[in-house]
Design an enzyme around this catalytic site. Structure first.
Site, short mmCIF file in Angstrom:
data_model
loop_
_atom_site.label_atom_id
_atom_site.label_comp_id
_atom_site.label_asym_id
_atom_site.label_seq_id
_atom_site.Cartn_x
_atom_site.Cartn_y
_atom_site.Cartn_z
N TYR A 451 0.84 -1.02 0.15
CA TYR A 451 -0.06 0.06 0.06
C TYR A 451 0.81 1.29 -0.07
O TYR A 451 0.78 2.25 -0.78
CB TYR A 451 -0.83 0.04 1.34
CG TYR A 451 -1.89 1.28 1.36
CD1 TYR A 451 -2.94 1.37 0.43
CD2 TYR A 451 -1.62 2.20 2.11
CE1 TYR A 451 -3.77 2.14 0.65
CE2 TYR A 451 -2.40 3.19 2.13
CZ TYR A 451 -3.63 3.42 1.43
OH TYR A 451 -4.50 4.44 1.44
N HIS A 478 -3.49 -16.32 -1.43
CA HIS A 478 -4.19 -17.23 -0.69
C HIS A 478 -4.71 -18.35 -1.18
O HIS A 478 -4.64 -19.43 -0.84
CB HIS A 478 -5.47 -16.54 0.12
CG HIS A 478 -5.12 -15.68 1.45
ND1 HIS A 478 -4.44 -14.48 1.34
CD2 HIS A 478 -5.46 -15.95 2.85
CE1 HIS A 478 -4.43 -13.88 2.74
NE2 HIS A 478 -4.78 -14.95 3.45
#
Length: 568
Positions: A451, A478
């Site tokens: 970010y 994931h």
């Protein structure tokens, strides 16, 4: 703090003047002087009040400034030691409060909550449920074991005072007790042994990844840093070193774990160990290069001095300590609490058996093909709702076993003092807060290197795009871990994470503070876990009973449960 002196002179003058006038003056004059005294006392009290409040405010401000300064200086302005030498009193910019994570000595939240009897009772309730699972296994397993095929011939005799013996036999096919004065207790751990099979392959594969991560990124940094300030083309040197390291990383930490998992046909738990360690080593090595590279670039060595590099011991410590953000030093505890280590280790094994009992008691009987239940939309809906309980219990077990027990175990063994691996995510009223507090260790890495770096590259113009990019990267990683761990591609988690997760993140943001939104968050977690357990379980059995007929790309990425017609 000083206290203003009492105006004794004023008091005596105010007392004597009315007394003299009460003898000689009229009653009206006495009333006027009494009002005058009251006004003077009010003014004096107001001045004293203002002066005291001013002094208290100054003192409190000084105390708070001193406390904050000491805290920040102890962790962000420590003397960074490179090869036994100190650079300066100020730490690198990457360690300052406004430019990175500051590590502070603090316990885990659950450790603090467990000191409260009411919260600890909830923990005891989960232990009681585990005991009930164990008792139900003892009562039910002799009948269930006759249906299974494999056998484990290990037996453990336990002598008891009555002269008889209890035989704990790990088997999966016989219900008949042996002859003699003994009792048979059949414990079926075949699924557990299967899931953690081929541990020898896992160990040597992990050793290869570990020694590579320890030596290659560190030596690359040392060689690059030694040439950086003397090389005429700093950009070319940096690009060349970066490309070479990226290529080697791709082969060793990218393709090698995948090759081991596929070539040696590792079972699920062993697969997850290799893949999760692959991801951890990649994230740690990136953080090491990302944090130390800019420091070397900014701190040019003086004439006659050699460049200063982080010590290999600090990097070795970082590879094992429970954080993904590299620092030259961390806050450390004074000693190891071995009793805490033993209790935490027992909790990890308890969670492992807890998950095993949930799978064999709540999931296998529903989704195995022997149930002979025809598939329909109603069956699908009922299966999802039946999977909600085991799904949410598995979620809580994964959180407690890994984020609390496993990380605290390594933190205690390494005397790592900052134990804020998670926050009170269960109180979240928004999914934005849930994503920030569920896994603080991974969130810090994504925030620091995903970010913030995205905002830095875009000059802080595209905050929404930065947030979406972090979501997509997290969802892909994931899904990659689940696909490699289960051995098939079924993007259920990616769909829930990258689509519904993004929508909920903006719809249920931090402005939602009502307890109703906490209920909605938990309801969404329940339903999401039920969908995942249901679909992944169906796909697991479909992969077994309807194997692929060819190795084309679409055959590999198309879920088998969509076309497999075996009876569930």
């Amino acid at each position: 703090m000083t206290t203003p002196e009492t105006p004794n002179g004023v008091v005596h003058r105010n007392i004597k003047t009315p007394q003299s006038e009460e003898i000689s003056g009229p009653a009206g004059n006495r009333n006027n002087m009494s009002d005058e005294d009251l006004r003077q006392w009010q003014k004096h009290a107001q001045r004293v009040k203002e002066k005291v409040l001013e002094q208290v405010q100054v003192q409190l401000s000084d105390l708070l400034d001193q406390a904050l300064t000491e805290t920040v200086e102890s962790f962000t302005q420590t003397q960074a030691t490179f090869n036994g030498k100190t650079t300066s009193k100020s730490a690198p910019r990457s360690q300052r409060t406004d430019d990175g994570k500051v590590f502070v000595a603090r316990p885990s939240l659950l450790d603090e909550l467990f000191e409260i009897n009411h919260i600890r009772t909830i923990y005891h309730m989960f232990i009681a449920v585990l005991l009930m699972f164990g008792l139900s296994t003892l009562a039910y397993s002799p009948c269930l074991s006759a249906r299974l095929a494999a056998t484990i011939e290990q037996s453990i005799p336990l002598s008891i005072a009555l002269g008889s013996s209890v035989m704990i036999r790990l088997q999966t096919h016989s219900c008949a007790p042996p002859s003699g004065n003994s009792t048979v207790i059949v414990l079926e751990f075949d699924l557990l042994f299967f899931a953690f099979g081929k541990l020898g392959t896992v160990v040597w594969a992990w050793a290869v990844m570990f020694f590579y991560t320890l030596l290659v990124p560190y030596l690359t940094l040392v060689i690059w840093g030694s040439l950086y300030h003397t090389c005429p083309s700093k950009l070319g040197l940096s690009l060349g070193a970066g490309l070479i390291l990226s290529a080697v990383q791709t082969y060793v930490l990218g393709l090698f774990p995948i090759f081991v998992v596929v070539q040696y046909q590792l079972p699920p738990a062993s697969r997850f160990i290799v893949i999760l360690e692959q991801i951890r080593f990649l994230m740690k090595s990136y953080s090491f290069i990302r944090e130390t590279g800019p420091v070397i670039m900014r701190n040019a060595p003086k004439e006659g001095e050699s460049p200063r590099f982080p010590s290999l011991s600090s990097y070795l410590y970082f590879l094992f300590c429970p954080t993904l953000i590299y620092r030259e030093s961390y806050p450390r505890n004074t000693h190891i609490r071995w009793k805490y280590v033993g209790i935490t280790t027992g909790m990890i094994f308890g969670c492992l058996f807890y998950a095993y009992f949930i799978l064999v008691r709540l999931c296998v009987p529903v989704f195995r093909p022997e149930t002979k239940q025809p598939f329909s939309k109603r069956t699908m809906v009922l299966a999802v709702f039946h999977s909600i309980l085991p799904g949410i219990m598995l979620l809580l077990l994964c959180f407690f076993a890994f984020l609390h027990c496993w990380l605290n175990l390594f933190g205690e063994l390494l005397r790592f003092a900052d134990r804020m691996f998670y926050k009170d995510w269960w109180n979240s009223t928004s999914f934005a807060n849930y994503y920030r507090t569920w896994n603080v260790v991974v969130h810090d890495w994504l925030y620091q290197y995903g970010y913030r770096d995205f905002l830095w590259l875009s000059k802080k113009k595209f905050r929404t795009a930065a947030m979406l990019s972090v979501f997509i990267v997290s969802a892909v990683v994931h899904e990659y871990a689940l696909a490699m761990g289960f051995g098939f591609f079924y993007p259920v988690l990616f769909f829930l994470f990258a689509i519904f997760g993004v929508v909920f993140n903006f719809a249920m943001n931090d402005k939602r503070q009502s307890p109703v939104y906490n209920v909605l968050m938990w309801a969404s977690l329940f339903l999401g876990q039920g969908v995942q357990v249901c679909l992944y379980s169906q796909e697991w059995y479909a992969q077994i009973h309807c194997p692929r007929t060819e190795n084309s790309f679409w055959e590999m990425v198309t879920p088998r449960s969509w076309s497999c017609s075996y009876q569930r």
